[in-house]
Design an enzyme around this catalytic site. Structure first.
Site, PDB file in Angstrom:
ATOM      1  N   ASP A  45       2.260  -6.721   5.785  1.00 35.64           N
ATOM      2  CA  ASP A  45       0.983  -6.062   5.470  1.00 35.64           C
ATOM      3  C   ASP A  45       0.847  -4.779   6.304  1.00 35.64           C
ATOM      4  OD1 ASP A  45      -1.151  -8.613   4.377  1.00 35.64           O
ATOM      5  OD2 ASP A  45       0.749  -9.095   5.332  1.00 35.64           O
ATOM      6  N   ASP A 133      -4.720  -2.154  -0.636  1.00 35.83           N
ATOM      7  CA  ASP A 133      -4.413  -3.512  -0.172  1.00 35.83           C
ATOM      8  C   ASP A 133      -2.891  -3.600  -0.070  1.00 35.83           C
ATOM      9  OD1 ASP A 133      -4.218  -6.181   0.396  1.00 35.83           O
ATOM     10  OD2 ASP A 133      -5.700  -6.806  -1.103  1.00 35.83           O
ATOM     11  N   ILE A 135      -0.746  -5.800   1.080  1.00 34.23           N
ATOM     12  CA  ILE A 135      -0.274  -7.039   0.434  1.00 34.23           C
ATOM     13  C   ILE A 135      -1.527  -7.790  -0.005  1.00 34.23           C
ATOM     14  CG2 ILE A 135       0.829  -9.299   0.719  1.00 34.23           C
ATOM     15  CD1 ILE A 135       2.826  -8.084   2.594  1.00 34.23           C
ATOM     16  N   HIS A 240     -11.009 -19.236  -2.682  1.00 34.04           N
ATOM     17  CA  HIS A 240     -11.264 -17.859  -3.103  1.00 34.04           C
ATOM     18  C   HIS A 240     -12.053 -17.749  -4.396  1.00 34.04           C
ATOM     19  CE1 HIS A 240      -7.654 -16.155  -0.588  1.00 34.04           C
ATOM     20  NE2 HIS A 240      -8.580 -16.729   0.138  1.00 34.04           N
ATOM     21  N   SER A 264      -3.323 -12.998  -6.036  1.00 31.08           N
ATOM     22  CA  SER A 264      -3.295 -11.528  -6.063  1.00 31.08           C
ATOM     23  C   SER A 264      -3.689 -10.877  -7.374  1.00 31.08           C
ATOM     24  CB  SER A 264      -1.909 -11.009  -5.645  1.00 31.08           C
ATOM     25  OG  SER A 264      -1.032 -10.938  -6.763  1.00 31.08           O
ATOM     26  N   LYS A 267      -2.776 -11.112 -11.388  1.00 34.22           N
ATOM     27  CA  LYS A 267      -3.573 -11.657 -12.497  1.00 34.22           C
ATOM     28  C   LYS A 267      -4.056 -10.534 -13.408  1.00 34.22           C
ATOM     29  CE  LYS A 267      -6.328 -14.064  -9.512  1.00 34.22           C
ATOM     30  NZ  LYS A 267      -5.596 -14.146  -8.254  1.00 34.22           N
ATOM     31  N   ARG A 281     -13.070 -15.238 -11.978  1.00 32.84           N
ATOM     32  CA  ARG A 281     -13.165 -15.381 -10.511  1.00 32.84           C
ATOM     33  C   ARG A 281     -14.630 -15.614 -10.161  1.00 32.84           C
ATOM     34  NH1 ARG A 281      -9.523 -13.441  -6.628  1.00 32.84           N
ATOM     35  NH2 ARG A 281     -10.377 -13.225  -4.530  1.00 32.84           N
ATOM     36  N   ASP A 294      -9.360  -5.400  -3.326  1.00 29.40           N
ATOM     37  CA  ASP A 294      -8.871  -6.548  -4.099  1.00 29.40           C
ATOM     38  C   ASP A 294      -9.052  -6.352  -5.607  1.00 29.40           C
ATOM     39  OD1 ASP A 294      -7.906  -8.215  -2.063  1.00 29.40           O
ATOM     40  OD2 ASP A 294      -9.892  -9.030  -1.635  1.00 29.40           O
TER      41      ASP A 294
HETATM   42  N1  LIG Z   1     -14.079 -16.632   0.094  1.00 28.98           N
HETATM   43  C1  LIG Z   1     -13.410 -15.745  -0.623  1.00 28.98           C
HETATM   44  N2  LIG Z   1     -13.785 -15.482  -1.896  1.00 28.98           N
HETATM   45  C2  LIG Z   1     -13.131 -14.596  -2.651  1.00 28.98           C
HETATM   46  N3  LIG Z   1     -12.064 -13.886  -2.205  1.00 28.98           N
HETATM   47  C3  LIG Z   1     -11.655 -14.100  -0.944  1.00 28.98           C
HETATM   48  C4  LIG Z   1     -12.293 -15.027  -0.092  1.00 28.98           C
HETATM   49  N4  LIG Z   1     -11.666 -15.012   1.096  1.00 28.98           N
HETATM   50  C5  LIG Z   1     -10.664 -14.112   0.996  1.00 28.98           C
HETATM   51  N5  LIG Z   1     -10.662 -13.557  -0.231  1.00 28.98           N
HETATM   52  C6  LIG Z   1      -9.818 -12.516  -0.775  1.00 28.98           C
HETATM   53  O1  LIG Z   1      -8.965 -13.087  -1.749  1.00 28.98           O
HETATM   54  C7  LIG Z   1      -7.835 -12.246  -1.815  1.00 28.98           C
HETATM   55  C8  LIG Z   1      -6.727 -12.935  -2.541  1.00 28.98           C
HETATM   56  O2  LIG Z   1      -7.259 -13.242  -3.781  1.00 28.98           O
HETATM   57  P1  LIG Z   1      -6.446 -14.063  -4.787  1.00 28.98           P
HETATM   58  O3  LIG Z   1      -7.044 -13.963  -6.125  1.00 28.98           O
HETATM   59  O4  LIG Z   1      -5.042 -13.697  -4.620  1.00 28.98           O
HETATM   60  O5  LIG Z   1      -6.671 -15.499  -4.273  1.00 28.98           O
HETATM   61  S1  LIG Z   1      -5.584 -16.520  -4.068  1.00 28.98           S
HETATM   62  O6  LIG Z   1      -4.683 -16.036  -3.033  1.00 28.98           O
HETATM   63  O7  LIG Z   1      -4.959 -16.869  -5.310  1.00 28.98           O
HETATM   64  O8  LIG Z   1      -6.387 -17.556  -3.610  1.00 28.98           O
HETATM   65  C9  LIG Z   1      -7.530 -11.975  -0.404  1.00 28.98           C
HETATM   66  O9  LIG Z   1      -6.790 -10.783  -0.346  1.00 28.98           O
HETATM   67  P2  LIG Z   1      -5.609 -10.639   0.756  1.00 28.98           P
HETATM   68  O10 LIG Z   1      -6.246 -10.834   2.090  1.00 28.98           O
HETATM   69  O11 LIG Z   1      -5.176  -9.231   0.535  1.00 28.98           O
HETATM   70  O12 LIG Z   1      -4.556 -11.654   0.451  1.00 28.98           O
HETATM   71  C10 LIG Z   1      -8.924 -11.847   0.238  1.00 28.98           C
HETATM   72  O13 LIG Z   1      -9.362 -10.514   0.375  1.00 28.98           O
HETATM   73 MG   LIG Z   2      -6.372  -8.688  -1.096  1.00 33.60          MG
HETATM   74 MG   LIG Z   3      -4.207  -7.908   1.676  1.00 34.93          MG
END
Ligand SMILES: Nc1ncnc2c1ncn2[C@@H]1O[C@H](COP(=O)(O)OS(=O)(=O)O)[C@@H](OP(=O)(O)O)[C@H]1O
Ligand SMILES: [Mg+2]
Ligand SMILES: [Mg+2]
Ligand SMILES: [Mg+2]
Length: 354
Positions: A45, A133, A135, A240, A264, A267, A281, A294
């Site tokens: 990252d 972002d 990663i 998430h 990620s 999708k 979502r 995101d």
């Molecule tokens: N509570 C909550 N609700 C919604 N989203 C959140 C939450 N916590 C974290 N994040 C963010 O989710 C990002 C990853 O989303 P994804 O759709 O890839 O989710 S998952 O990894 O399949 O669970 C992830 O991005 P990255 O940190 O870049 O991986 C977060 O920014």
């Molecule tokens: Mg993210």
């Molecule tokens: Mg990230």
């Protein structure tokens, strides 16, 4: 505006960063730290953020960047910092003209730390601001699943350019998602795609490893005539997004196939190319606000491919409110022709919960 230069720089910067993330993806030790919100961050990252911001600043010195990561922990942890510098130093595009466009290598380790910290823009409704972002789906990256390198340019709060590098999605747009598209992707054969869109100019895909813009192919969402056969995507992590609300919505819509769970913005890319149909979502908490990095690139790519993206109340995602989507709750992305129907079912299910 055509944003040709911005799109070229964004695509090449994402491609270069993905070379770095792929190296880390295949290493056992990914130099993982836990952030204040207890989410993970890796040397991948940090390194990807440094390379991308350096390329943006070299081409557009006055632009601001809203980047997910910051370097304070690295300024204290010399061991981790040195590991990242080794990676960053050793990563370049093989095409020297393309590497020159990005401004070439970063000059020093301190310049690398400064590049990471240049992702500190507060965001907002004025001027040119990139959302990065490095990663997305770090948990997926650590699990050996899907992740994406995501970059978007916003001008006065609207997304104008969006690029997603997805090293673990198939190159071929015609490969439909299956239940295991989001799980173990450590075999990279035939994988690695770059999605790209400019506002008003449509969305494209091309191999993540080629440098030729000529290889871009237009992508379109699939038209859905029978919802029972539709494929819907959701986050893999139950924390998430609400799997239970999403499953209630899907069954009310008449969707019969199980959801495809993947990490990620892969999708967004997958539905934009017609490999899947709907991305839901729904929030798991009343207080969490989505981060702009995101969603910015995926939102534009889906809309330019013939889709509609709103939150769970039907409002367009508003990227002008700072680093977070302060005025939105959840995400509903679907082909334009069925989006209002999907949204009405989302609202019904959410109302029934109250
Ligand atoms: N509570 C909550 N609700 C919604 N989203 C959140 C939450 N916590 C974290 N994040 C963010 O989710 C990002 C990853 O989303 P994804 O759709 O890839 O989710 S998952 O990894 O399949 O669970 C992830 O991005 P990255 O940190 O870049 O991986 C977060 O920014
Ligand atoms: Mg993210
Ligand atoms: Mg990230
Ligand atoms: Mg993160």
């Amino acid at each position: 505006m055509s944003y040709q230069k911005e799109q070229e720089v964004a695509e090449l910067a994402v491609q270069r960063a993905a070379i770095l993330t792929k190296k880390v993806f295949h290493e056992k030790a990914k130099g993982t730290l836990s952030k204040n919100d207890s989410s993970p961050v890796t040397i991948g990252d940090f390194g990807a953020q440094a390379l991308i911001i350096a390329a943006i600043k070299s081409n557009f010195p006055n632009d601001e960047v809203v980047g997910e990561e910051e370097a304070s922990s690295l300024r204290e942890d010399t061991n981790l910092r040195d590991q990242i510098w080794e990676l960053v130093k050793g990563t370049s595009l093989s095409d020297s003209k393309a590497e020159d466009i990005l401004g070439g290598p970063i000059a020093s380790m301190y310049a690398m730390l400064d590049a990471i910290d240049a992702g500190n823009s507060a965001g907002g409704a004025k001027g040119r601001i990139w959302a990065l972002d490095p990663i997305d789906g770090t948990k997926g990256f650590l699990r050996g699943g899907q992740y994406a390198v995501c970059l978007a340019l916003m001008v006065d709060g609207d997304v104008k350019v969006g690029v997603l590098g997805c090293p673990n999605l198939p190159v071929d747009d015609s490969v439909a998602l299956t239940a295991d598209s989001g799980v173990d992707q450590t075999d990279e054969e035939g994988k690695g795609v770059l999605f790209s869109a400019v506002f008003g100019q449509g969305a494209t895909s091309r191999p993540l490893t080629s440098v030729g813009m000529g290889e871009r192919k237009a992508i379109q969402m699939k038209s859905v005539s029978d919802l029972s056969q539709a494929t819907f995507c959701e986050s893999l992590e139950a924390g998430h997004s609400s799997h239970s609300d999403q499953s209630a919505i899907a069954s009310k819509l008449g969707v019969t196939k199980p959801s495809v769970r993947m990490d990620s913005q892969a999708k967004y890319g997958s539905i934009a190319r017609g490999a899947g149909d709907i991305y839901l979502r729904l929030p798991t908490s009343a207080t969490y606000r989505e981060k702009i990095w995101d969603h910015a690139a995926g939102d534009l790519i889906v809309r330019e491919a013939g889709g509609e993206v709103t939150d769970s109340l039907g409002r367009r995602l508003d990227f002008s409110k700072g680093r977070i989507l302060a005025e939105n709750k959840g995400v509903v992305a679907a082909p334009a022709a069925i989006h209002s129907h999907v949204l009405s079912v989302v609202k019904e299910v959410m109302e029934a919960k109250k």
